[in-house]
Write a protein that holds these residues in place. Structure first.
Motif, PDB file in Angstrom:
ATOM      1  N   SER A 105       0.696  -1.220   0.076  1.00  0.00           N
ATOM      2  CA  SER A 105      -0.141   0.143  -0.093  1.00  0.00           C
ATOM      3  C   SER A 105       0.841   1.101  -0.043  1.00  0.00           C
ATOM      4  O   SER A 105       0.165   2.582  -0.083  1.00  0.00           O
ATOM      5  CB  SER A 105      -1.029   0.090   1.194  1.00  0.00           C
ATOM      6  N   ASP A 106       1.960   1.221   0.208  1.00  0.00           N
ATOM      7  CA  ASP A 106       3.032   2.424   0.153  1.00  0.00           C
ATOM      8  C   ASP A 106       2.573   3.429   1.425  1.00  0.00           C
ATOM      9  O   ASP A 106       2.357   4.514   1.043  1.00  0.00           O
ATOM     10  CB  ASP A 106       3.182   2.864  -0.989  1.00  0.00           C
ATOM     11  N   GLY A 107       2.305   2.735   2.519  1.00  0.00           N
ATOM     12  CA  GLY A 107       2.070   3.889   3.570  1.00  0.00           C
ATOM     13  C   GLY A 107       0.530   4.253   3.463  1.00  0.00           C
ATOM     14  O   GLY A 107       0.198   5.227   3.677  1.00  0.00           O
ATOM     15  N   PHE A 108      -0.341   3.207   2.880  1.00  0.00           N
ATOM     16  CA  PHE A 108      -1.740   3.604   2.753  1.00  0.00           C
ATOM     17  C   PHE A 108      -2.114   4.549   1.523  1.00  0.00           C
ATOM     18  O   PHE A 108      -3.262   5.176   1.450  1.00  0.00           O
ATOM     19  CB  PHE A 108      -2.331   4.004   3.895  1.00  0.00           C
ATOM     20  N   ALA A 109      -0.842   5.188   0.739  1.00  0.00           N
ATOM     21  CA  ALA A 109      -1.135   5.797  -0.470  1.00  0.00           C
ATOM     22  C   ALA A 109      -1.896   5.248  -1.497  1.00  0.00           C
ATOM     23  O   ALA A 109      -2.444   5.830  -2.242  1.00  0.00           O
ATOM     24  CB  ALA A 109       0.460   6.378  -1.048  1.00  0.00           C
TER      25      ALA A 109
ATOM     26  N   THR B 106      -4.641  -1.067   0.033  1.00  0.00           N
ATOM     27  CA  THR B 106      -5.061  -0.661   1.356  1.00  0.00           C
ATOM     28  C   THR B 106      -6.306  -1.588   1.822  1.00  0.00           C
ATOM     29  O   THR B 106      -6.638  -1.956   2.969  1.00  0.00           O
ATOM     30  CB  THR B 106      -5.116   0.804   1.550  1.00  0.00           C
TER      31      THR B 106
ATOM     32  N   ALA C 215       2.783   6.834   7.416  1.00  0.00           N
ATOM     33  CA  ALA C 215       1.756   7.516   6.656  1.00  0.00           C
ATOM     34  C   ALA C 215       1.710   8.918   6.938  1.00  0.00           C
ATOM     35  O   ALA C 215       1.728   9.825   6.222  1.00  0.00           O
ATOM     36  CB  ALA C 215       0.515   6.718   6.540  1.00  0.00           C
TER      37      ALA C 215
ATOM     38  N   SER D 150       4.437  11.289   5.855  1.00  0.00           N
ATOM     39  CA  SER D 150       4.519  11.346   4.386  1.00  0.00           C
ATOM     40  C   SER D 150       3.680  12.467   3.895  1.00  0.00           C
ATOM     41  O   SER D 150       2.664  12.572   4.300  1.00  0.00           O
ATOM     42  CB  SER D 150       4.256  10.063   3.730  1.00  0.00           C
TER      43      SER D 150
ATOM     44  N   ARG E 164      -1.061  13.008   3.418  1.00  0.00           N
ATOM     45  CA  ARG E 164      -1.517  12.223   4.595  1.00  0.00           C
ATOM     46  C   ARG E 164      -3.060  12.302   4.724  1.00  0.00           C
ATOM     47  O   ARG E 164      -3.578  11.215   4.901  1.00  0.00           O
ATOM     48  CB  ARG E 164      -1.191  13.119   5.910  1.00  0.00           C
TER      49      ARG E 164
ATOM     50  N   ARG F 118      -5.132  11.756   2.209  1.00  0.00           N
ATOM     51  CA  ARG F 118      -5.677  10.703   1.111  1.00  0.00           C
ATOM     52  C   ARG F 118      -5.190   9.459   2.004  1.00  0.00           C
ATOM     53  O   ARG F 118      -5.932   8.350   2.077  1.00  0.00           O
ATOM     54  CB  ARG F 118      -4.875  10.834  -0.057  1.00  0.00           C
ATOM     55  N   ARG F 119      -3.990   9.341   2.541  1.00  0.00           N
ATOM     56  CA  ARG F 119      -3.444   7.915   3.136  1.00  0.00           C
ATOM     57  C   ARG F 119      -4.499   7.729   4.407  1.00  0.00           C
ATOM     58  O   ARG F 119      -5.136   6.620   4.516  1.00  0.00           O
ATOM     59  CB  ARG F 119      -2.153   8.022   3.761  1.00  0.00           C
TER      60      ARG F 119
ATOM     61  N   ASN G 238      -7.845   6.453   2.898  1.00  0.00           N
ATOM     62  CA  ASN G 238      -7.660   4.934   2.522  1.00  0.00           C
ATOM     63  C   ASN G 238      -7.694   4.010   3.666  1.00  0.00           C
ATOM     64  O   ASN G 238      -8.458   3.002   3.814  1.00  0.00           O
ATOM     65  CB  ASN G 238      -6.443   4.861   1.704  1.00  0.00           C
TER      66      ASN G 238
END
Length: 170
Positions: free
Chosen positions: A28-32, A37, A69, A72, A75, A77-78, A81
């Motif tokens: 998920s790349d940190g919930f991105a 996710t 997340a 990063s 935030r 959007r993460r 998600n």
């Protein structure tokens, strides 16, 4: 695991869902990324269905990924998600937990403090004897003596290298 693979145990699908959920967190790349996710949320819900309390094992990885997340870009959007994944996981788990909430709470109470506590915990309140019974159960039902040996060796190595608890550091 190979020894137990010849019979069906709920720990196997439970472990599979936890591992798949962990892989989804990483993807998920940190919930991105939304789809991985959501896959994590679904796996967390399925882990909870495979074993009562299964969600406890996804809390740690989720918090680590959440800290990353929050540091990063993107935030909002993460967090959205993760919120959607959490809702999906809760909805998935709710298909069993909602209609069975009362019997589950009755079982937990009976096995920890109620009339069945002597079977599962050696008594109906906390004592060192109860704690010892839990420790023995973890050792006997888990990897056993090798687990203890690894823990003792890891602790000894950490002490030899001068490791201290984080609260003891200046």
């Amino acid at each position: 695991m190979l020894n137990l693979s010849r019979i069906y145990l709920y720990e196997m699908p439970f472990a599979a869902f936890v591992v798949a959920g962990s892989a989804a967190i990483l993807a998920s790349d940190g919930f991105a990324r939304l789809l991985p996710t959501l896959a994590f949320g679904l796996c967390a819900g399925l882990a909870s269905l495979a074993r009562a309390g299964g969600a406890a094992l996804v809390v740690g990885p989720t918090l680590v990924a959440l800290v990353i997340a929050l540091r990063s870009p993107g935030r909002g959007r993460r967090l959205l998600n993760l919120s959607l994944a959490t809702a999906l996981g809760l909805a998935t788990a709710a298909i069993w937990y909602w209609p069975n909430w009362k019997p589950l709470l009755d079982y937990i109470h009976g096995a920890t403090y109620g009339d069945q506590a002597h079977i599962f915990a050696g008594g109906s309140s906390f004592s060192w004897e109860n704690a010892w019974i839990y420790i023995l159960a973890i050792v006997y039902e888990g990897p056993g003596i090798p687990m203890i040996a690894v823990a003792v060796i890891a602790f000894a190595v950490a002490l030899a290298k001068g490791a201290r608890p984080s609260s003891a550091r200046p």
